[in-house]
Design an enzyme around this catalytic site. Structure first.
Site, PDB file in Angstrom:
ATOM      1  N   LYS A  89      33.389  10.269  31.214  1.00 42.87           N
ATOM      2  CA  LYS A  89      33.983   9.141  30.479  1.00 42.87           C
ATOM      3  C   LYS A  89      33.003   7.974  30.280  1.00 42.87           C
ATOM      4  CE  LYS A  89      38.345  10.611  29.915  1.00 42.87           C
ATOM      5  NZ  LYS A  89      38.820  11.324  31.049  1.00 42.87           N
ATOM      6  N   GLU A 111      43.413   2.538  27.464  1.00 46.78           N
ATOM      7  CA  GLU A 111      44.488   3.310  28.081  1.00 46.78           C
ATOM      8  C   GLU A 111      43.843   4.236  29.094  1.00 46.78           C
ATOM      9  OE1 GLU A 111      42.917   4.403  25.415  1.00 46.78           O
ATOM     10  OE2 GLU A 111      42.456   6.397  26.186  1.00 46.78           O
ATOM     11  N   SER A 377      33.426  18.453  34.100  1.00 49.62           N
ATOM     12  CA  SER A 377      33.655  17.110  33.542  1.00 49.62           C
ATOM     13  C   SER A 377      33.820  16.006  34.576  1.00 49.62           C
ATOM     14  CB  SER A 377      34.866  17.128  32.607  1.00 49.62           C
ATOM     15  OG  SER A 377      36.018  17.597  33.269  1.00 49.62           O
TER      16      SER A 377
HETATM   17  C1  LIG Z   1      39.777  12.379  31.116  1.00 51.84           C
HETATM   18  C2  LIG Z   1      39.272  13.618  31.689  1.00 51.84           C
HETATM   19  C3  LIG Z   1      39.429  14.866  31.032  1.00 51.84           C
HETATM   20  C4  LIG Z   1      40.221  15.026  29.780  1.00 51.84           C
HETATM   21  O1  LIG Z   1      39.804  14.294  28.685  1.00 51.84           O
HETATM   22  P1  LIG Z   1      38.931  14.911  27.515  1.00 51.84           P
HETATM   23  O2  LIG Z   1      38.861  13.818  26.514  1.00 51.84           O
HETATM   24  O3  LIG Z   1      39.656  16.114  27.004  1.00 51.84           O
HETATM   25  O4  LIG Z   1      37.614  15.261  28.079  1.00 51.84           O
HETATM   26  C5  LIG Z   1      38.835  15.983  31.581  1.00 51.84           C
HETATM   27  N1  LIG Z   1      38.151  15.906  32.760  1.00 51.84           N
HETATM   28  C6  LIG Z   1      38.003  14.745  33.421  1.00 51.84           C
HETATM   29  C7  LIG Z   1      37.256  14.738  34.699  1.00 51.84           C
HETATM   30  C8  LIG Z   1      38.557  13.570  32.912  1.00 51.84           C
HETATM   31  O5  LIG Z   1      38.391  12.427  33.590  1.00 51.84           O
END
Ligand SMILES: *Cc1c(COP(=O)(O)O)cnc(C)c1O
Length: 395
Positions: A89, A111, A377
């Protein structure tokens, strides 16, 4: 076939900007200027510096030997979990805070679902000395308590959204309402590739640093910059967009996206948007969303706050409709199993969202020399309470 936006911000039939009158001047200004501002050498230099020295980029591309053995493929993990604040993020919030500064905004709203976007936003606002308000569903405030504390410590104000299922969709509604009331001084930092044009394209560009690095890292480690597969979880789709951005026009690279099936696709408690959804408009964008026949939004459900959203970014709706991307889903239980497996065999505790992307390894078949990249992620610190609750060995 083009997988990119046209001049009006549409990916095929999806995208565009369906917004109330009060937001026209803000959105139009962004549409007209975002490419020029973010493409300028001064902007790029500042962005690249912060990516390197503040975020810690490049994030490593790690060959996972135990996972590779278990699933019979060459599996690499793109370690976005090692970024400052613990997920991908921050790539987007740094880009957008620099943009906000450039266009003279003095107040930031956001948000958040799992709190990762809220923490990343609060972090960059602290860094830049800008006022920060984060809208968060009351349900999510309870299940992601560590991130709520982090945002507060960073100086942000966390405002509970108490309508609907009190999750990400409801927080987004509240943030949009705030922006309509404060259009002049405020920039809204959307946390995924959702919302009106230019947000999906702008966020995808900021996140594209992920696949930009993957290309040279794969080349150095395997001799080929193209993998056979890229796997990622999808809430709105920003981590997936970043991981595939520079591979979209490379048909030999197969794309596997995973949505949250919650308690099961047909259980009535799910967030598998592209399977259960139909074409409609949500948060300013024409895309796939979960709705009743008369257009009321169906409340989504997932154990993971970051995937608990009834829509999907227009880019992904188009990639799925055109057949460029394969879509999978993983239930709460399958995601939990995948999180425990990754923790025990590779020593990496993933975020619950991320674990959904790993769960599909069991549903795919690979050849032994297939190169598979999974976008890791985010890290699982924020989800420890949920993990402890569900792991018999931890209790
Ligand atoms: C916010 C988040 C997601 C989902 O959001 P995307 O916009 O689809 O990437 C996935 N993994 C993590 C660790 C997140 O914080």
């Amino acid at each position: 076939m083009t997988y990119n936006i046209n001049t009006k911000g549409f990916y095929g039939q999806f995208g565009g900007a369906f917004i109330p009158e009060m937001l026209h001047s803000n959105i139009e200004r962004l549409q007209k200027n975002y490419r020029e501002i973010t493409g300028s050498p001064a902007f790029k230099a500042e962005f690249d510096n912060l990516m390197r020295d503040y975020v810690g980029r490049p994030s490593p591309l790690y060959f996972a030997p135990n996972l590779s053995k278990l699933y019979g493929a060459q599996i690499y993990l793109k370690r976005e979990d090692l970024n400052h604040t613990g997920s991908h993020k921050i790539n987007n919030t740094i880009g957008q805070i620099l943009l906000a500064k450039h266009i003279g905004k003095t107040r930031i709203i956001a948000e958040t679902g799992a709190g990762q976007h809220g923490v990343a936003t609060a972090t960059v606002c602290a860094l830049m000395g800008i006022e920060c308000l984060v809208y968060m569903g009351a349900t999510d405030i309870k299940r992601q308590a560590p991130n709520v504390s982090r945002m507060k410590m960073l100086g942000a104000k966390v405002i509970p959204a108490t309508s609907g299922s009190q999750t990400l969709k409801d927080a987004t509604n509240e943030a949009i309402r705030d922006w309509i009331n404060n259009p002049v001084d405020t920039h809204y930092i959307i946390g995924s590739v959702v919302g009106p044009h230019p947000y999906p394209d702008m966020v995808a560009r900021f996140q594209s640093v992920i696949s930009e690095e993957m290309k040279w890292q794969l080349k150095a480690q395997t001799g080929n910059e193209n993998p056979d597969y890229i796997l990622a979880c999808v809430g709105g789709g920003s981590n997936a967009a970043g991981a595939i951005y520079h591979y979209i026009d490379e048909p030999s690279v197969k794309i596997a996206l995973t949505e949250a099936a919650g308690k099961g696709i047909d259980s009535g408690h799910s967030a598998a948007t592209s399977v259960l959804g139909s074409v409609g408009i949500i948060h300013g964008s024409k895309t796939m969303l979960m709705q009743t026949p008369d257009g009321q939004i169906v409340e989504p459900y997932s154990i993971s706050a970051g995937l608990d959203y009834p829509g999907i970014g227009p880019m992904h709706a188009h990639l799925i409709e055109s057949g460029r991307a394969q879509v999978y889903s993983a239930t709460d239980t399958e995601a939990l199993d995948a999180a425990f497996e990754l923790s025990r065999i590779e020593g990496i505790i993933p975020a619950l969202e991320t674990a959904h992307g790993f769960a599909v390894l069991k549903k795919m078949t690979f050849k032994p020399d297939d190169v598979v990249v999974i976008n890791l992620s985010g890290r699982g610190d924020k989800d420890l309470a949920t993990y402890i609750q569900h792991d018999p060995n931890v209790q």
